[in-house]
Design an enzyme around this catalytic site. Structure first.
Site: not given
Ligand code: CP3
Length: 345
Positions: A25, A29, A38, A74, A151
């Site tokens: 990662r 962010r 974004r 992702d 998920y």
């Protein structure tokens, strides 16, 4: 081949002048450049724009000067061609509006995924390879069958994986079919990523740690192995099975080239458990990056002292960079690992 990226040398257990380093990662962010992108595009839209994905990753790789670029993408969009309605909600993370339930007709799971529907990922790989310097490796990635299934069954992120474990035990045929279909879809994606220029691939089993070793062996390992078998000989594979070090002996029976190690076990112990056949990647606790330069250097040195000279050691965090991480701390870690390794030789 002297210009072979350090990461690839380590993955084939060849000696390297210092361990390669990259961070799971590493784009996201915690970086202002990413937050600026974004503001203009939604996350899913971003994933579908290969040139923008390559730019986001190139910004992060340039800023950190890491040895590898994992593509910007992702693990979850692969669920869309499998019939799941995926969205990312601000603050809540991913949601799947039509999760798989125990009583569902197995016919709802398509037999195969049309690889045209993954072409944006393949283009992201090609575009990333084009903008990243040759001496840095490009890593493709996907979710492991279990983590993707969690998920798809929970409908989003979960803490206890109650529905997933219930479905696994009460509808084992549906579970097994679904896990095979996921393994095949992921194999298709990773094979396409390799054909598009990925030097290596990583499979994220972020939530496998919810399982006990026996359950992993019975309900998960055969499907992970089905996926690994389909990638054999195409490119080196890193399998990151996080959350429960008691699963490492299970992971070490599979045919990956490298095992990712989280921070819940010492790196020495992990190396002992997995043996000399695998490269190992890890395992600095990501919260160390929330401290200060002195602590970061000391913690990095501790890992390097223990295994920095093992053939096939790749420095990384034990899980992804946290969004609270000051970018300069991540930069300091990369610098420290490079300096320490050079001064130690
Ligand atoms: O490593 C990189 O820099 C490449 C990009 C990358 C992303 N997701 C971008 C992303 C990678 C390798 C992933 C993998 C991923 N995605 C995993 C496995 C790794 C891990 O951390 O265990 C998992 C479990 C996911 C699923 C996922 N995607 C969640 C739970 C979330 C929301 C919470 C979060 O961590 O942000 C996402 C969204 C996501 N994926 C973002 C990014 C940059 C944030 C989107 C945004 O709000 O801008």
């Amino acid at each position: 081949m002297t210009d072979e990226p350090l990461l690839l040398r380590a993955l084939r257990l060849a000696p390297t002048p210092r361990p390669p380093i990259w961070l799971m990662r590493q784009a996201g962010r915690y970086m202002a450049e990413y937050r600026a992108v974004r503001e203009r595009v939604s996350f899913l839209e971003l994933c579908r724009r290969p040139r923008l994905c390559a730019q986001v990753m190139a910004d992060a790789v340039g800023r950190l000067d890491v040895d590898a670029a994992i593509i910007f993408s992702d693990i979850l969009p692969i669920l869309i061609p499998l019939g799941f309605d995926l969205d990312y909600l601000p603050g809540d993370g991913p949601v799947i509006r039509n999760p798989l339930r125990s009583g569902d007709d197995p016919a709802r799971i398509p037999a195969a995924v049309d690889s045209d529907r993954m072409s944006f990922v393949f283009e992201t790989v090609a575009e990333t390879r084009r903008v990243i310097p040759r001496e840095k490796a490009v890593i493709g990635f996907a979710g492991a069958p279990f983590t993707l299934a969690s998920y798809a069954v929970e409908g989003g992120s979960s803490r206890l994986f109650t529905r997933t474990k219930t479905l696994m035990r009460t509808a084992p045929e549906l579970w097994s079919l679904f896990m095979d279909r996921l393994a095949d879809a992921v194999a298709e994606s990773l094979s396409g990523q390799i054909a598009s220029g990925a030097d290596a691939v990583q499979i994220f089993d972020s939530w496998a740690g919810a399982l006990a070793p026996d359950e992993y062996r019975m309900f998960v390992a055969p499907h992970t192995e089905r996926l690994l078998a389909r990638l054999k000989g195409k490119a080196p594979v890193i399998y990151f099975c996080a959350g429960n070090p008691a699963l490492l002996p299970e992971a070490a029976r599979l045919s990956a080239d490298c095992l990712g190690i989280d921070w819940r076990i010492s790196i020495q112990e992990a190396c002992r458990v997995v043996g000399p056949k695998f490269a190992v990647q890890g395992n600095l606790d990501p919260t160390v990056l929330l401290t200060d330069k002195k602590t970061i250097r000391a913690e990095a040195a501790r890992i390097l002292d223990a295994v920095g000279r093992r053939p096939g050691f790749i420095f990384n965090l034990g899980h992804g960079v946290l969004k609270e991480t000051p970018v300069e701390n991540a930069v300091e870690l990369v610098r420290a690992v490079k300096e320490f390794a050079v001064s130690a030789s």
